[in-house]
Scaffold this motif. Structure first.
Motif, PDB file in Angstrom:
ATOM      1  N   THR A 180      -1.502   1.756 -23.935  1.00 49.78           N
ATOM      2  CA  THR A 180      -2.865   1.772 -24.474  1.00 49.78           C
ATOM      3  C   THR A 180      -3.717   0.633 -23.931  1.00 49.78           C
ATOM      4  O   THR A 180      -4.920   0.786 -23.777  1.00 49.78           O
ATOM      5  CB  THR A 180      -2.846   1.682 -26.014  1.00 49.78           C
ATOM      6  N   GLN A 181      -3.111  -0.491 -23.636  1.00 52.90           N
ATOM      7  CA  GLN A 181      -3.849  -1.669 -23.164  1.00 52.90           C
ATOM      8  C   GLN A 181      -3.996  -1.626 -21.647  1.00 52.90           C
ATOM      9  O   GLN A 181      -3.127  -1.121 -20.945  1.00 52.90           O
ATOM     10  CB  GLN A 181      -3.111  -2.955 -23.561  1.00 52.90           C
ATOM     11  N   PRO A 182      -5.100  -2.184 -21.128  1.00 56.35           N
ATOM     12  CA  PRO A 182      -5.274  -2.212 -19.665  1.00 56.35           C
ATOM     13  C   PRO A 182      -4.306  -3.193 -19.009  1.00 56.35           C
ATOM     14  O   PRO A 182      -3.779  -4.095 -19.661  1.00 56.35           O
ATOM     15  CB  PRO A 182      -6.722  -2.673 -19.495  1.00 56.35           C
ATOM     16  N   ALA A 183      -4.089  -3.001 -17.733  1.00 57.28           N
ATOM     17  CA  ALA A 183      -3.260  -3.923 -16.954  1.00 57.28           C
ATOM     18  C   ALA A 183      -3.974  -5.271 -16.863  1.00 57.28           C
ATOM     19  O   ALA A 183      -5.205  -5.339 -16.911  1.00 57.28           O
ATOM     20  CB  ALA A 183      -3.019  -3.370 -15.556  1.00 57.28           C
ATOM     21  N   PRO A 184      -3.231  -6.344 -16.725  1.00 55.57           N
ATOM     22  CA  PRO A 184      -3.849  -7.666 -16.659  1.00 55.57           C
ATOM     23  C   PRO A 184      -4.619  -7.884 -15.361  1.00 55.57           C
ATOM     24  O   PRO A 184      -4.358  -7.235 -14.353  1.00 55.57           O
ATOM     25  CB  PRO A 184      -2.658  -8.617 -16.749  1.00 55.57           C
ATOM     26  N   GLU A 185      -5.566  -8.810 -15.423  1.00 55.29           N
ATOM     27  CA  GLU A 185      -6.246  -9.264 -14.212  1.00 55.29           C
ATOM     28  C   GLU A 185      -5.189  -9.918 -13.325  1.00 55.29           C
ATOM     29  O   GLU A 185      -4.211 -10.461 -13.828  1.00 55.29           O
ATOM     30  CB  GLU A 185      -7.334 -10.293 -14.547  1.00 55.29           C
ATOM     31  N   PRO A 186      -5.366  -9.872 -12.009  1.00 59.12           N
ATOM     32  CA  PRO A 186      -4.397 -10.541 -11.125  1.00 59.12           C
ATOM     33  C   PRO A 186      -4.347 -12.040 -11.410  1.00 59.12           C
ATOM     34  O   PRO A 186      -5.375 -12.648 -11.714  1.00 59.12           O
ATOM     35  CB  PRO A 186      -4.945 -10.298  -9.722  1.00 59.12           C
ATOM     36  N   SER A 187      -3.154 -12.590 -11.355  1.00 59.32           N
ATOM     37  CA  SER A 187      -3.025 -14.025 -11.564  1.00 59.32           C
ATOM     38  C   SER A 187      -3.487 -14.760 -10.308  1.00 59.32           C
ATOM     39  O   SER A 187      -3.355 -14.267  -9.193  1.00 59.32           O
ATOM     40  CB  SER A 187      -1.584 -14.391 -11.903  1.00 59.32           C
ATOM     41  N   LYS A 188      -4.051 -15.918 -10.518  1.00 62.00           N
ATOM     42  CA  LYS A 188      -4.484 -16.755  -9.391  1.00 62.00           C
ATOM     43  C   LYS A 188      -3.230 -17.325  -8.728  1.00 62.00           C
ATOM     44  O   LYS A 188      -2.331 -17.802  -9.399  1.00 62.00           O
ATOM     45  CB  LYS A 188      -5.376 -17.902  -9.871  1.00 62.00           C
ATOM     46  N   THR A 189      -3.170 -17.219  -7.416  1.00 61.25           N
ATOM     47  CA  THR A 189      -2.002 -17.712  -6.700  1.00 61.25           C
ATOM     48  C   THR A 189      -2.440 -18.691  -5.621  1.00 61.25           C
ATOM     49  O   THR A 189      -3.570 -18.659  -5.138  1.00 61.25           O
ATOM     50  CB  THR A 189      -1.221 -16.563  -6.036  1.00 61.25           C
ATOM     51  N   ASN A 190      -1.537 -19.547  -5.263  1.00 60.90           N
ATOM     52  CA  ASN A 190      -1.764 -20.529  -4.208  1.00 60.90           C
ATOM     53  C   ASN A 190      -0.985 -20.126  -2.968  1.00 60.90           C
ATOM     54  O   ASN A 190      -0.046 -19.329  -3.055  1.00 60.90           O
ATOM     55  CB  ASN A 190      -1.300 -21.915  -4.683  1.00 60.90           C
ATOM     56  N   PRO A 191      -1.343 -20.692  -1.817  1.00 59.10           N
ATOM     57  CA  PRO A 191      -0.542 -20.415  -0.614  1.00 59.10           C
ATOM     58  C   PRO A 191       0.925 -20.760  -0.874  1.00 59.10           C
ATOM     59  O   PRO A 191       1.235 -21.739  -1.550  1.00 59.10           O
ATOM     60  CB  PRO A 191      -1.158 -21.347   0.436  1.00 59.10           C
ATOM     61  N   ASN A 192       1.827 -19.917  -0.375  1.00 62.89           N
ATOM     62  CA  ASN A 192       3.258 -20.097  -0.630  1.00 62.89           C
ATOM     63  C   ASN A 192       4.009 -20.713   0.546  1.00 62.89           C
ATOM     64  O   ASN A 192       5.230 -20.804   0.522  1.00 62.89           O
ATOM     65  CB  ASN A 192       3.905 -18.773  -1.037  1.00 62.89           C
ATOM     66  N   GLY A 193       3.295 -21.121   1.598  1.00 62.49           N
ATOM     67  CA  GLY A 193       3.934 -21.738   2.754  1.00 62.49           C
ATOM     68  C   GLY A 193       4.237 -20.770   3.881  1.00 62.49           C
ATOM     69  O   GLY A 193       4.455 -21.182   5.017  1.00 62.49           O
ATOM     70  N   ARG A 194       4.244 -19.488   3.604  1.00 62.37           N
ATOM     71  CA  ARG A 194       4.484 -18.495   4.657  1.00 62.37           C
ATOM     72  C   ARG A 194       3.190 -18.223   5.397  1.00 62.37           C
ATOM     73  O   ARG A 194       2.110 -18.301   4.840  1.00 62.37           O
ATOM     74  CB  ARG A 194       5.024 -17.211   4.058  1.00 62.37           C
TER      75      ARG A 194
ATOM     76  N   CYS B 124      -0.158 -16.933   3.482  1.00 63.14           N
ATOM     77  CA  CYS B 124       0.249 -15.965   2.464  1.00 63.14           C
ATOM     78  C   CYS B 124       0.162 -16.622   1.097  1.00 63.14           C
ATOM     79  O   CYS B 124       0.333 -17.827   0.953  1.00 63.14           O
ATOM     80  CB  CYS B 124       1.671 -15.491   2.734  1.00 63.14           C
ATOM     81  N   HIS B 125      -0.104 -15.799   0.060  1.00 63.91           N
ATOM     82  CA  HIS B 125      -0.248 -16.293  -1.306  1.00 63.91           C
ATOM     83  C   HIS B 125       0.765 -15.633  -2.219  1.00 63.91           C
ATOM     84  O   HIS B 125       1.191 -14.496  -1.975  1.00 63.91           O
ATOM     85  CB  HIS B 125      -1.657 -15.975  -1.841  1.00 63.91           C
ATOM     86  N   GLY B 126       1.121 -16.312  -3.296  1.00 61.29           N
ATOM     87  CA  GLY B 126       1.957 -15.723  -4.346  1.00 61.29           C
ATOM     88  C   GLY B 126       3.233 -15.108  -3.806  1.00 61.29           C
ATOM     89  O   GLY B 126       4.013 -15.768  -3.133  1.00 61.29           O
ATOM     90  N   ASN B 127       3.424 -13.805  -4.092  1.00 57.24           N
ATOM     91  CA  ASN B 127       4.659 -13.131  -3.679  1.00 57.24           C
ATOM     92  C   ASN B 127       4.550 -12.433  -2.330  1.00 57.24           C
ATOM     93  O   ASN B 127       5.410 -11.647  -1.976  1.00 57.24           O
ATOM     94  CB  ASN B 127       5.108 -12.136  -4.758  1.00 57.24           C
ATOM     95  N   GLU B 128       3.529 -12.709  -1.552  1.00 54.04           N
ATOM     96  CA  GLU B 128       3.403 -12.132  -0.204  1.00 54.04           C
ATOM     97  C   GLU B 128       4.489 -12.759   0.675  1.00 54.04           C
ATOM     98  O   GLU B 128       4.465 -13.952   0.947  1.00 54.04           O
ATOM     99  CB  GLU B 128       2.016 -12.407   0.368  1.00 54.04           C
ATOM    100  N   ASP B 129       5.450 -11.947   1.095  1.00 50.72           N
ATOM    101  CA  ASP B 129       6.592 -12.500   1.827  1.00 50.72           C
ATOM    102  C   ASP B 129       6.949 -11.741   3.097  1.00 50.72           C
ATOM    103  O   ASP B 129       7.990 -11.955   3.685  1.00 50.72           O
ATOM    104  CB  ASP B 129       7.813 -12.567   0.909  1.00 50.72           C
ATOM    105  N   ARG B 130       6.075 -10.816   3.524  1.00 46.17           N
ATOM    106  CA  ARG B 130       6.349 -10.044   4.733  1.00 46.17           C
ATOM    107  C   ARG B 130       5.082  -9.931   5.564  1.00 46.17           C
ATOM    108  O   ARG B 130       3.994  -9.785   5.034  1.00 46.17           O
ATOM    109  CB  ARG B 130       6.840  -8.643   4.383  1.00 46.17           C
TER     110      ARG B 130
END
Length: 154
Positions: free
Chosen positions: A100-114, A130-136
């Motif tokens: 019933t509830q909407p999905a959350p706004e994206p969390s703010k992420t920082n560069p992850n070193g990749r 790359c930011h957050g969980n971006e790993d490829r």
């Protein structure tokens, strides 16, 4: 006798019950007219999804919807093209009509070193943080419109 027992067992076994979930896709007006749907199998959960696209730091679209989803789709995912970034967030649950509830706004992420290479016109020697969980890193060709349409309908 064994055949009769087998047939009765198959007939009397309860069939796997799948979830009923709300389903809708946001329109240009930002509204989402909900209907209900039966998930295709017991592996699915109910989900609320949000797709937010940015150009630079400016938000250019914020689409949302509700549907059935597999557990591995219930997380935050993103794709970063350098000039634009698209983030998909979701909120999943496992009881009837629980989305019933909407999905959350994206969390703010920082560069992850990749880092990945990115293109500026025909030159593909610049690097992208790359930011957050971006790993490829991926390599693709085509117009930005076709890539975004692919992301939305995946």
């Amino acid at each position: 006798m064994y055949l009769v027992t087998l047939i009765l067992g198959i007939v009397l076994l309860p069939e796997a019950r799948t979830l009923r979930c709300y389903e809708c896709t946001s329109e240009q007006t930002g509204t989402c007219t909900e209907t209900t749907t039966q998930c295709p199998s017991e592996k699915y959960q109910c989900a609320a999804l949000r797709l937010v696209s940015y150009t630079g730091s400016s938000e250019v679209s914020n689409l949302f919807g509700k549907s059935c989803a597999l557990p591995e789709e219930c997380d935050q995912h993103s794709i970063n093209y350098g000039v634009s970034r698209t983030i998909v967030t979701s909120k999943c649950c496992s009881t009837d009509l629980c989305n019933t509830q909407p999905a959350p706004e994206p969390s703010k992420t920082n560069p992850n070193g990749r880092k990945c290479f990115t293109c500026d016109g025909q030159t593909c020697t610049k690097t992208l943080n790359c930011h957050g969980n971006e790993d490829r890193c991926i390599s693709t060709t085509g117009s930005m419109t076709s890539v975004l349409n692919f992301m939305f309908y995946m």
